[in-house]
Design a protein around this motif. Structure first.
Motif, PDB file in Angstrom:
ATOM      1  N   LEU A  66     -17.841  38.218 -28.406  1.00 27.32           N
ATOM      2  CA  LEU A  66     -17.363  37.281 -27.396  1.00 27.32           C
ATOM      3  C   LEU A  66     -17.759  37.779 -26.008  1.00 27.32           C
ATOM      4  N   ILE A  67     -18.504  36.974 -25.281  1.00 22.82           N
ATOM      5  CA  ILE A  67     -18.940  37.319 -23.926  1.00 22.82           C
ATOM      6  C   ILE A  67     -17.938  36.815 -22.898  1.00 22.82           C
ATOM      7  N   TRP A  68     -17.532  35.562 -23.017  1.00 19.24           N
ATOM      8  CA  TRP A  68     -16.495  35.023 -22.146  1.00 19.24           C
ATOM      9  C   TRP A  68     -15.879  33.787 -22.803  1.00 19.24           C
ATOM     10  N   LYS A  69     -14.689  33.472 -22.352  1.00 19.30           N
ATOM     11  CA  LYS A  69     -13.962  32.290 -22.827  1.00 19.30           C
ATOM     12  C   LYS A  69     -12.965  31.884 -21.763  1.00 19.30           C
ATOM     13  N   HIS A  70     -12.896  30.592 -21.447  1.00 20.12           N
ATOM     14  CA  HIS A  70     -11.909  30.123 -20.462  1.00 20.12           C
ATOM     15  C   HIS A  70     -11.724  28.612 -20.580  1.00 20.12           C
ATOM     16  N   PRO A  71     -10.648  28.067 -19.998  1.00 20.47           N
ATOM     17  CA  PRO A  71     -10.422  26.616 -20.028  1.00 20.47           C
ATOM     18  C   PRO A  71     -11.503  25.863 -19.260  1.00 20.47           C
ATOM     19  N   VAL A  72     -11.709  24.616 -19.654  1.00 23.59           N
ATOM     20  CA  VAL A  72     -12.622  23.719 -18.934  1.00 23.59           C
ATOM     21  C   VAL A  72     -11.962  22.353 -18.827  1.00 23.59           C
ATOM     22  N   GLY A  73     -12.524  21.511 -17.962  1.00 26.32           N
ATOM     23  CA  GLY A  73     -12.040  20.147 -17.857  1.00 26.32           C
ATOM     24  C   GLY A  73     -12.451  19.327 -19.061  1.00 26.32           C
ATOM     25  N   ALA A  74     -11.808  18.183 -19.232  1.00 24.57           N
ATOM     26  CA  ALA A  74     -12.037  17.349 -20.402  1.00 24.57           C
ATOM     27  C   ALA A  74     -13.455  16.786 -20.410  1.00 24.57           C
ATOM     28  N   GLY A  75     -13.954  16.508 -21.598  1.00 15.52           N
ATOM     29  CA  GLY A  75     -15.279  15.915 -21.744  1.00 15.52           C
ATOM     30  C   GLY A  75     -15.876  16.254 -23.092  1.00 15.52           C
ATOM     31  N   TRP A  76     -16.822  15.424 -23.544  1.00 17.28           N
ATOM     32  CA  TRP A  76     -17.413  15.605 -24.866  1.00 17.28           C
ATOM     33  C   TRP A  76     -18.887  15.977 -24.800  1.00 17.28           C
ATOM     34  N   GLY A  77     -19.393  16.319 -23.619  1.00 19.74           N
ATOM     35  CA  GLY A  77     -20.779  16.741 -23.503  1.00 19.74           C
ATOM     36  C   GLY A  77     -20.955  18.191 -23.922  1.00 19.74           C
ATOM     37  N   SER A  78     -22.194  18.628 -23.920  1.00 20.22           N
ATOM     38  CA  SER A  78     -22.535  19.990 -24.308  1.00 20.22           C
ATOM     39  C   SER A  78     -23.061  20.744 -23.100  1.00 20.22           C
ATOM     40  N   PHE A  79     -23.650  21.916 -23.351  1.00 19.56           N
ATOM     41  CA  PHE A  79     -24.229  22.746 -22.302  1.00 19.56           C
ATOM     42  C   PHE A  79     -25.739  22.559 -22.250  1.00 19.56           C
ATOM     43  N   ASN A 114     -15.177  22.251 -25.902  1.00 19.74           N
ATOM     44  CA  ASN A 114     -14.556  20.979 -26.242  1.00 19.74           C
ATOM     45  C   ASN A 114     -13.864  20.456 -24.997  1.00 19.74           C
ATOM     46  N   SER A 115     -12.823  19.671 -25.152  1.00 18.50           N
ATOM     47  CA  SER A 115     -12.140  19.121 -23.980  1.00 18.50           C
ATOM     48  C   SER A 115     -11.084  20.058 -23.413  1.00 18.50           C
ATOM     49  N   GLU A 116     -10.985  21.264 -23.970  1.00 22.56           N
ATOM     50  CA  GLU A 116      -9.984  22.208 -23.511  1.00 22.56           C
ATOM     51  C   GLU A 116     -10.561  23.554 -23.108  1.00 22.56           C
ATOM     52  N   MET A 117     -11.598  23.998 -23.779  1.00 21.05           N
ATOM     53  CA  MET A 117     -12.023  25.382 -23.654  1.00 21.05           C
ATOM     54  C   MET A 117     -13.521  25.502 -23.873  1.00 21.05           C
ATOM     55  N   ALA A 118     -14.114  26.531 -23.267  1.00 20.33           N
ATOM     56  CA  ALA A 118     -15.523  26.852 -23.496  1.00 20.33           C
ATOM     57  C   ALA A 118     -15.633  28.341 -23.762  1.00 20.33           C
ATOM     58  N   ALA A 119     -16.668  28.728 -24.491  1.00 16.81           N
ATOM     59  CA  ALA A 119     -16.865  30.141 -24.826  1.00 16.81           C
ATOM     60  C   ALA A 119     -18.338  30.411 -25.057  1.00 16.81           C
ATOM     61  N   CYS A 120     -18.696  31.686 -24.899  1.00 17.27           N
ATOM     62  CA  CYS A 120     -20.055  32.143 -25.155  1.00 17.27           C
ATOM     63  C   CYS A 120     -19.978  33.359 -26.068  1.00 17.27           C
ATOM     64  N   TYR A 121     -20.766  33.348 -27.147  1.00 19.15           N
ATOM     65  CA  TYR A 121     -20.826  34.452 -28.099  1.00 19.15           C
ATOM     66  C   TYR A 121     -22.269  34.944 -28.224  1.00 19.15           C
ATOM     67  N   ASP A 122     -22.403  36.240 -28.340  1.00 19.49           N
ATOM     68  CA  ASP A 122     -23.706  36.830 -28.617  1.00 19.49           C
ATOM     69  C   ASP A 122     -23.869  36.918 -30.133  1.00 19.49           C
ATOM     70  N   ILE A 123     -24.861  36.194 -30.666  1.00 20.22           N
ATOM     71  CA  ILE A 123     -25.114  36.243 -32.104  1.00 20.22           C
ATOM     72  C   ILE A 123     -26.563  36.668 -32.380  1.00 20.22           C
ATOM     73  N   SER A 124     -27.217  37.241 -31.358  1.00 26.97           N
ATOM     74  CA  SER A 124     -28.598  37.681 -31.534  1.00 26.97           C
ATOM     75  C   SER A 124     -28.642  38.916 -32.425  1.00 26.97           C
ATOM     76  N   ARG A 145     -16.257  39.414 -21.490  1.00 24.71           N
ATOM     77  CA  ARG A 145     -15.264  38.943 -20.534  1.00 24.71           C
ATOM     78  C   ARG A 145     -14.493  37.803 -21.165  1.00 24.71           C
ATOM     79  N   ASP A 146     -13.214  37.942 -21.294  1.00 25.85           N
ATOM     80  CA  ASP A 146     -12.372  36.927 -21.930  1.00 25.85           C
ATOM     81  C   ASP A 146     -11.189  36.642 -21.027  1.00 25.85           C
ATOM     82  N   ARG A 147     -11.153  35.443 -20.466  1.00 30.85           N
ATOM     83  CA  ARG A 147     -10.014  35.083 -19.622  1.00 30.85           C
ATOM     84  C   ARG A 147      -8.968  34.403 -20.477  1.00 30.85           C
TER      85      ARG A 147
END
Length: 556
Positions: free
Chosen positions: A185-198, A533-543, A554-556
């Motif tokens: 886990l690199i980071w994780k935190h809340p985000v605003g609502a929405g169904w789009g991607s990165f 998703n509509s609540e949270m976003a996160a980044c994971y290293d899977i390389s 970094r995990d908030r």
């Protein structure tokens, strides 16, 4: 002679008692209504299988019919005293009020099953608002972010479902033994609502969110999750079943970022700074209405054009529907507008068929091809459903065939595209009632397609349209293909690796990446998995270990 004299009859009370008839509780009638109603629900459930959405709707209809029947029986035919009838009715109303007084419908799953949460708990939007208040002083103000963003290189993820919009990861290698070497886990935190991607280019990650009454395009540092810049529009899209917020994914091209919001606001930004270059309110300028579940198509870049879906004609009898529109990507000037059919929820997609570049649009009435230079319709294949929803991206199999699929009881088909002179013909190679791709795009690997058929992973043979296997429940999540692995972001926020193997279903690994209802597409850039998703976003290293960069978690 009787000495006692004549006998007299005993006096009889002239007043006779009237027996009050007993009330009979006709409970068998109520039980019959209940049992018949349940039997009808069960019958419809199997009759409508395997279409999960229609099954759920049939349950709602069945419950409604049972409640109406019981209400009529209770008030008119139960045989109880009227006082008892009104007391029972009052108790039922009180129970209903208490239930919805304590619980709220937080959202609806992809098959329209409601998600409940206690009313006293904060909503996802409230939690996100509190988080952004806390970090507000640490964020870079709009237009003050610095640095140059280089052009797209292999390993970037420059838009919806990757560079080719096919959900296939090229030139990236991921580790698969998540038990001994789990994703970091690199980071994780809340985000605003929405169904789009990165959209990820270099060390920047772009997405769109709803924050209260403001819809934002936001740029995050891809390696820390820190917010770099935000651009705001005072608009809000909200729909009961579909939820809140924008639906599309930003598109990056040569230092610029293109976005479409839930209410149809099209923007071009300087990607490094968030400074607006130009914008259009598509619905207002074109005198159109929004789609029922919001504008969802991500912008497509072709040469000097940015091409996007349009809305719905205010008066189709006069103007007809308009499918897509193209603007000069640098100046924002309109270049052309094409199509006369009703829009839907998929994104424009570039393809080359019979050696001819074309734009594929899977709109409400079917799949249509347009010439990218002027928007002229090349060919059209009718494919629709009762809801008028075609949301999954078409799959270009080769230069003469395409796979399409949709939900709401329809299924999939393989199409043969042929050209003779200036004329195009489209023929069915095969059709099938599976997989039903409601709003979940599939991926292709070695002649087979893998998709979520009403939430169940299915492998299909593209040559003959035969199902190879169907197993594993993921809800209405999304997937991409990394090498020979299906990377599935399930509706519950878990991530699974499954072998793309037509001979068997085999789950390789699984983690719970985020929590909450998840309809958003995953993104993979340089071995980093981005989920939201509509609540949270996160980044994971899977390389793989040999490619892993020394990034501080970094995990908030």
């Amino acid at each position: 002679m009787n000495e006692s004299g004549p006998q007299t009859e005993p006096e009889v009370d002239q007043a006779t008692s009237v027996e009050i008839p007993r009330r009979t509780f006709r409970w068998k009638w109520g039980l019959a209504i209940l049992l018949l109603g349940i039997a009808a629900i069960v019958f419809n459930w199997f009759r409508l299988a395997p279409d999960r959405t229609y099954q759920v709707f049939s349950v709602y209809e069945g419950i409604r019919n049972i409640l109406v029947g019981l209400l009529i029986w209770w008030l008119l035919f139960s045989g109880l005293a009227w006082k008892t009838r009104f007391q029972g009715l009052g108790g039922a109303v009180l129970a209903f009020v208490l239930f919805f007084g304590l619980l709220r419908v937080e959202s609806f799953e992809g098959d329209m099953v409601p998600r409940f949460r206690f009313r006293f708990s904060p909503t996802p939007e409230e939690r996100a608002e509190e988080y952004f208040k806390q970090i507000n002083n640490k964020s870079v103000a709009n237009g003050e972010a610095s640095g140059q963003i280089p052009d797209v290189v292999p390993g970037d993820w420059p838009g919806y479902r990757g560079a080719s919009r096919n959900g296939i990861v090229d030139e990236q290698f991921i580790r698969t033994d998540w038990k001994t070497d789990p994703p970091e886990l690199i980071w994780k935190h809340p985000v605003g609502a929405g169904w789009g991607s990165f959209c990820i280019v270099g060390d920047r990650a772009f997405t769109q969110e709803q924050r209260g009454d403001v819809e934002v395009v936001v740029c995050y540092d891809a390696l820390s999750g820190n917010q770099l810049w935000v651009s705001e529009d005072e608009v809000r899209f909200e729909e009961t079943l579909g939820g809140v917020g924008p639906r599309a994914t930003p598109t990056f091209d040569q230092g610029f970022l293109y976005t479409v919001g839930g209410t149809g606001v099209l923007h071009c930004f300087e990607a490094a700074t968030g400074i607006s270059v130009w914008s259009h309110d598509l619905l207002e300028e074109q005198n159109q209405n929004n789609l029922q579940w919001g504008m969802s198509g991500s912008p497509l870049i072709w040469e000097n054009l940015v091409i996007v879906n349009q809305g719905l004609a205010v008066d189709p009898s006069e103007l007809g529907h308009r499918s897509i529109i193209a603007f000069d990507k640098r100046t924002g000037e309109q270049v052309w507008s094409g199509g006369t059919r009703k829009s839907s929820y998929s994104s424009p997609q570039l393809a080359e068929l019979q050696g001819v570049p074309q734009i594929l649009v899977f709109h409400a009435k079917g799949l249509e091809s347009f010439a990218p230079a002027d928007g002229q319709s090349l060919w059209f294949y009718p494919w629709t459903n009762q809801a008028g929803v075609n949301a999954a991206q078409p799959i270009v199999i080769n230069d003469s065939s395409i796979f399409i699929g949709s939900g709401y009881g329809v299924g999939s088909a393989r199409l043969l595209i042929e050209k003779s002179g200036e004329d195009w013909t489209v023929k069915e190679v095969w059709t099938s009632n599976s997989p039903k791709l409601k709003f979940n795009s599939a991926v292709m690997h070695d002649g087979f397609v893998y998709g979520l058929d009403e939430g169940i992973l299915t492998c299909f043979n593209l040559e003959n349209g035969k199902r190879m296997w169907k197993k594993g429940r993921y809800g209405y999540g999304q997937m991409l293909l990394a090498g020979s692995m299906l990377l599935i972001l399930a509706e519950d926020g878990s991530v699974e690796l499954v072998k793309a193997d037509p001979d068997e279903y085999f789950q390789v690994a699984k983690i719970q990446a985020i929590s909450g209802q998840t309809w958003n597409h995953p993104a993979l850039a340089h071995g980093k998995l981005f989920v939201r998703n509509s609540e949270m976003a996160a980044c994971y290293d899977i390389s793989k270990n040999s490619q892993r960069a020394p990034i501080k978690k970094r995990d908030r």
